[in-house]
Design a protein around this motif. Structure first.
Motif, PDB file in Angstrom:
ATOM      1  N   PHE A 118     -23.908 -13.059  -2.669  1.00 21.61           N
ATOM      2  CA  PHE A 118     -24.192 -12.580  -1.320  1.00 21.61           C
ATOM      3  C   PHE A 118     -23.343 -13.284  -0.263  1.00 21.61           C
ATOM      4  CE2 PHE A 118     -28.107 -11.978  -3.752  1.00 21.61           C
ATOM      5  CZ  PHE A 118     -28.383 -10.646  -3.502  1.00 21.61           C
ATOM      6  N   PHE A 119     -22.829 -14.461  -0.602  1.00 18.85           N
ATOM      7  CA  PHE A 119     -22.107 -15.249   0.394  1.00 18.85           C
ATOM      8  C   PHE A 119     -20.662 -14.754   0.524  1.00 18.85           C
ATOM      9  CE2 PHE A 119     -24.935 -19.048  -0.885  1.00 18.85           C
ATOM     10  CZ  PHE A 119     -25.974 -18.547  -0.117  1.00 18.85           C
ATOM     11  N   PRO A 120     -20.164 -14.605   1.744  1.00 21.12           N
ATOM     12  CA  PRO A 120     -18.737 -14.274   1.926  1.00 21.12           C
ATOM     13  C   PRO A 120     -17.866 -15.380   1.337  1.00 21.12           C
ATOM     14  CG  PRO A 120     -19.963 -13.950   3.958  1.00 21.12           C
ATOM     15  CD  PRO A 120     -20.882 -14.654   3.026  1.00 21.12           C
ATOM     16  N   PRO A 121     -16.728 -15.042   0.757  1.00 23.14           N
ATOM     17  CA  PRO A 121     -15.851 -16.045   0.144  1.00 23.14           C
ATOM     18  C   PRO A 121     -15.463 -17.129   1.156  1.00 23.14           C
ATOM     19  CG  PRO A 121     -15.136 -13.822  -0.419  1.00 23.14           C
ATOM     20  CD  PRO A 121     -16.194 -13.675   0.620  1.00 23.14           C
ATOM     21  N   ASP A 122     -15.517 -18.392   0.693  1.00 26.25           N
ATOM     22  CA  ASP A 122     -15.066 -19.575   1.437  1.00 26.25           C
ATOM     23  C   ASP A 122     -15.920 -19.889   2.674  1.00 26.25           C
ATOM     24  OD1 ASP A 122     -12.919 -19.802  -0.352  1.00 26.25           O
ATOM     25  OD2 ASP A 122     -11.708 -18.417   0.850  1.00 26.25           O
ATOM     26  N   LEU A 123     -16.994 -19.135   2.905  1.00 21.30           N
ATOM     27  CA  LEU A 123     -17.811 -19.438   4.069  1.00 21.30           C
ATOM     28  C   LEU A 123     -18.693 -20.668   3.832  1.00 21.30           C
ATOM     29  CD1 LEU A 123     -18.637 -18.654   6.919  1.00 21.30           C
ATOM     30  CD2 LEU A 123     -20.396 -17.157   5.937  1.00 21.30           C
ATOM     31  N   LEU A 124     -19.208 -20.802   2.607  1.00 25.96           N
ATOM     32  CA  LEU A 124     -20.030 -21.955   2.255  1.00 25.96           C
ATOM     33  C   LEU A 124     -19.147 -23.015   1.623  1.00 25.96           C
ATOM     34  CD1 LEU A 124     -22.906 -23.115   2.138  1.00 25.96           C
ATOM     35  CD2 LEU A 124     -23.150 -22.108  -0.131  1.00 25.96           C
ATOM     36  N   GLY A 125     -19.037 -24.172   2.290  1.00 27.63           N
ATOM     37  CA  GLY A 125     -18.131 -25.211   1.807  1.00 27.63           C
ATOM     38  C   GLY A 125     -18.721 -26.104   0.738  1.00 27.63           C
ATOM     39  N   ALA A 126     -20.036 -26.065   0.518  1.00 25.09           N
ATOM     40  CA  ALA A 126     -20.672 -26.953  -0.450  1.00 25.09           C
ATOM     41  C   ALA A 126     -20.342 -26.533  -1.875  1.00 25.09           C
ATOM     42  CB  ALA A 126     -22.184 -26.949  -0.246  1.00 25.09           C
ATOM     43  N   SER A 127     -20.181 -27.524  -2.752  1.00 22.97           N
ATOM     44  CA  SER A 127     -19.937 -27.252  -4.166  1.00 22.97           C
ATOM     45  C   SER A 127     -21.229 -26.783  -4.836  1.00 22.97           C
ATOM     46  CB  SER A 127     -19.435 -28.514  -4.867  1.00 22.97           C
ATOM     47  OG  SER A 127     -20.456 -29.498  -4.882  1.00 22.97           O
ATOM     48  N   ASP A 128     -21.095 -26.259  -6.059  1.00 22.82           N
ATOM     49  CA  ASP A 128     -22.284 -25.843  -6.807  1.00 22.82           C
ATOM     50  C   ASP A 128     -23.238 -27.017  -7.004  1.00 22.82           C
ATOM     51  OD1 ASP A 128     -21.177 -23.371  -6.920  1.00 22.82           O
ATOM     52  OD2 ASP A 128     -20.889 -23.319  -9.093  1.00 22.82           O
TER      53      ASP A 128
END
Length: 430
Positions: free
Chosen positions: A144-154
């Motif tokens: 659901f998240f746009p690519p590269d918008l969330l900077g946190a790692s898995d």
């Protein structure tokens, strides 16, 4: 007539339960049924944290919602998420010191005087198996998240979800103990069972500090056995630890421990040091029997401690274990109950046949415990109704429905308060 009620602390008739536990008769009037809560009830609870994180005001929340054009459920969720995030900021510095908690095993083994809870065991095996259901959540959310918008790692996202679980109580622990131990055992192949048993033994077997509840039941058993023509005193438990035995040893009460071995489904018998067994003749005479035709050969009246889920006595090894902890273990145990050999020793069935249960330290929210409970109830004489009771600190709606269906009266208090109430209401003959 069957009954169901929830009695709060002030409504509990302690004098009635004192008389049941410390009866004048030589016949046992109620059977204590011990769960994990009994063994952890001796822990000192840390004081509640009163520090409050800085919170946004209503106008800030409204501004954020307007900027993102959120309304309805989306707006409510956003407000809840922001407020919870403020608590996470504080909790990150106060809950367990750190997220990965690499010292959990050493803490449970060496620094805790009492055995771990089911939640702590689930966390321990999840950590050792390098498995958590939160990883799947992270993978699903990534769609659901746009690519590269969330900077946190898995890994950072998993840590955040784990902390969120602890703060809110949602999915804490994320994986049931039965499921994560099944994964742990199966993932290790042939050595999985030995590794599983070894970890459990390391963190449980050497705990030797009985709680107030253990001591109270030992005193009740001693009082019972002193009566003229007293019969055996039955205690049932699903705990692996030996704290009940320790409390009996401290009062020099003779007892026998019964469990069903996993390897051959026969009854394992272990007598206390108070029972003289020259050359192991007693153990030999009682060994090699299946539960369905088990009769106990012994020199006199004593406590019979039936450990439904097996025992982690330091003197036992993995070949003698009867531990029931994984999903497969529970399925096999329930199947064994309906087999010709049975799972519950017939002598235990005889002792508990017409007696009520006093559940201590259970929530009964897990399907496995409920199934065992309902099976044991069916073993009793259906024409001889006896009222069962359960001491519980808190009662959830589902548990109320379950107890109402099974006609169990809930005594809503903690175990230590129940102990104090019993002691303060002891009959004059005690």
């Amino acid at each position: 007539m069957a009954d169901f009620r929830v009695l709060t602390e002030k409504q509990i008739p302690y004098e009635v339960f004192s008389s049941l536990l410390f009866s004048k008769k030589g016949d046992q009037e109620i059977v204590p049924f011990l769960g994990a809560g009994v063994s952890v009830s001796g822990r000192a609870h840390p004081p509640a944290a009163h520090a409050q994180p800085p919170m946004p005001d209503k106008s800030q929340l409204e501004a954020i919602a307007n900027q993102l054009k959120l309304d309805g459920h989306a707006k409510v969720f956003m407000e809840m998420a922001i407020l919870v995030a403020c608590h996470l900021q504080l909790a990150q510095r106060t809950i367990d010191g750190q997220l990965d908690d690499s010292e959990l095993f050493e803490q449970l083994r060496d620094r805790e005087s009492f055995p771990p809870s089911a939640g702590e065991l689930a966390r321990l095996f999840a950590q050792r198996a390098r498995y958590t259901a939160f990883q799947r959540v992270v993978q699903d959310l990534a769609k659901f998240f746009p690519p590269d918008l969330l900077g946190a790692s898995d890994e950072e996202q998993v840590d955040s979800l784990r902390l969120l679980s602890r703060v809110t109580g949602i999915a804490n622990p994320p994986d049931p103990l039965t499921s994560i131990t099944s994964y742990y055992e199966n993932n290790l192949g042939k050595r999985g069972r030995n590794e599983l048993w070894g970890v459990l033994s390391d963190v449980i077997a050497h705990k030797e500090r009985p709680t107030l509840t253990h001591q109270m039941l030992a005193e009740a058993a001693l009082h019972h056995l002193k009566a003229e023509l007293a019969v055996d005193y039955l205690i049932i438990t699903t705990n692996y630890d030996c704290l009940m035995e320790k409390a009996l040893d401290e009062l020099k009460i003779p007892y026998v421990v019964l469990a069903t071995k996993r390897a051959d489904q026969k009854v394992a018998v272990r007598f206390s040091e108070q029972v003289k067994d020259e050359a192991g003749r007693l153990r030999e005479r009682n060994s090699g029997k299946y539960p369905s035709n088990f009769t106990l050969m012994k020199p006199g009246s004593m406590v019979v401690l039936y450990k439904i889920h097996g025992c982690l006595n330091p003197q036992l090894d993995v070949k003698e274990e009867g531990i029931v902890i994984t999903d497969d273990d529970y399925v096999n145990y329930i199947s064994q109950m309906n087999s010709p050999q049975g799972a519950i020793p017939s002598y235990v069935n005889e002792l508990m046949r017409d007696k009520p249960f006093l559940f201590l330290g259970y929530s009964l929210s897990d399907w496995n415990v409920r199934s065992v409970f309902e099976t044991l109830r069916k073993r009793r004489n259906p024409d001889e109704f006896k009222q069962d009771f359960s001491v519980m600190c808190s009662v959830r709606d589902y548990e109320k429905i379950f107890f109402e269906k099974n006609e169990v009266i809930i005594l809503q208090t903690d175990l230590n308060s129940f102990y104090q109430g019993i002691v303060a209401s002891l009959p004059e003959h005690v």
